[in-house]
Design a protein around this motif. Sequence first.
Motif, PDB file in Angstrom:
ATOM      1  N   MET A  73      39.705  97.743  45.962  1.00  0.00           N
ATOM      2  CA  MET A  73      39.626  98.791  47.080  1.00  0.00           C
ATOM      3  C   MET A  73      38.969  99.887  46.131  1.00  0.00           C
ATOM      4  O   MET A  73      39.550 100.618  45.317  1.00  0.00           O
ATOM      5  N   THR A  74      37.907 100.167  46.548  1.00  0.00           N
ATOM      6  CA  THR A  74      37.119 101.217  45.926  1.00  0.00           C
ATOM      7  C   THR A  74      36.193 102.033  47.146  1.00  0.00           C
ATOM      8  O   THR A  74      35.794 101.328  47.962  1.00  0.00           O
ATOM      9  N   SER A  75      35.886 103.144  46.847  1.00  0.00           N
ATOM     10  CA  SER A  75      35.382 103.910  48.101  1.00  0.00           C
ATOM     11  C   SER A  75      34.656 105.043  47.535  1.00  0.00           C
ATOM     12  O   SER A  75      35.117 105.830  46.567  1.00  0.00           O
ATOM     13  N   ALA A  76      33.690 105.338  48.025  1.00  0.00           N
ATOM     14  CA  ALA A  76      32.920 106.682  47.618  1.00  0.00           C
ATOM     15  C   ALA A  76      33.755 107.974  48.207  1.00  0.00           C
ATOM     16  O   ALA A  76      33.775 109.240  47.874  1.00  0.00           O
ATOM     17  N   LYS A  77      34.168 107.720  49.516  1.00  0.00           N
ATOM     18  CA  LYS A  77      34.970 108.647  50.330  1.00  0.00           C
ATOM     19  C   LYS A  77      36.602 108.711  49.741  1.00  0.00           C
ATOM     20  O   LYS A  77      36.791 107.466  49.400  1.00  0.00           O
TER      21      LYS A  77
ATOM     22  N   SER B 100      40.148  97.007  40.540  1.00  0.00           N
ATOM     23  CA  SER B 100      40.298  95.564  39.604  1.00  0.00           C
ATOM     24  C   SER B 100      41.704  95.154  40.397  1.00  0.00           C
ATOM     25  O   SER B 100      41.961  93.970  39.781  1.00  0.00           O
ATOM     26  N   LEU B 101      42.293  95.386  41.370  1.00  0.00           N
ATOM     27  CA  LEU B 101      43.618  94.904  41.717  1.00  0.00           C
ATOM     28  C   LEU B 101      43.300  94.368  43.030  1.00  0.00           C
ATOM     29  O   LEU B 101      42.790  94.928  43.876  1.00  0.00           O
ATOM     30  N   ASP B 102      43.759  92.859  43.088  1.00  0.00           N
ATOM     31  CA  ASP B 102      43.698  92.425  44.554  1.00  0.00           C
ATOM     32  C   ASP B 102      44.696  93.021  45.327  1.00  0.00           C
ATOM     33  O   ASP B 102      45.990  93.691  44.714  1.00  0.00           O
ATOM     34  N   SER B 103      45.169  92.689  46.566  1.00  0.00           N
ATOM     35  CA  SER B 103      45.953  93.321  47.291  1.00  0.00           C
ATOM     36  C   SER B 103      47.348  93.069  47.034  1.00  0.00           C
ATOM     37  O   SER B 103      48.327  93.734  47.019  1.00  0.00           O
TER      38      SER B 103
END
Length: 175
Positions: free
Chosen positions: A1-5, A152-155
């Motif tokens: 889970m990574t995001s520019a926003k 780096s974490l899965d759900s």
Amino acid sequence: MTSAKPLNVLFLCTGNSARSILAEAIMNRVGVGKFKAWSAGSMPAGQVNPHALALLEKLNYPTADLRSKPWDEFSRATNPQAPELDFVFTVCDNAAGEVCPIWPGQPMSAHWGLPDPAAVEGTEAEKAIAFADAYRMLNNRINIFVNLPLASLDSMSLQKRLNEIGKTQGEPKPA
């Protein structure tokens, strides 16, 4: 889970006058750039608790935009303009047990319950201590959360960490 926003976070409590308001303010300060927070309640009190406002103002938080609001504002069923949520955290036991609206997106959720400082009866000093304790616990939890290595974490691992954060009482532990 990574995001520019920034990732969208909603804090829920029944009255949306104290704990969820504190959490919204803390997240918007410590998570600036990475997270955008809001708060809401199932039965909003209609005003922010004056002790919560006093504490936040003492700690130099902006308070002008803080308000007690219904959680319907964040449900696409009642508000098509509602932001897509990434995380939803309940901070009171009542809200955790209530049937929540369908949230836009598929937010991860966890229960981060803590005692209600607004329910404390006693002197002004005792009430101030209760609010300071709630602030400390929320600040610790939110600091742990914003420092998680989300990319780096899965759900399943992330859900486990979110649940563990809800049990944190003391000082933040490294992510």
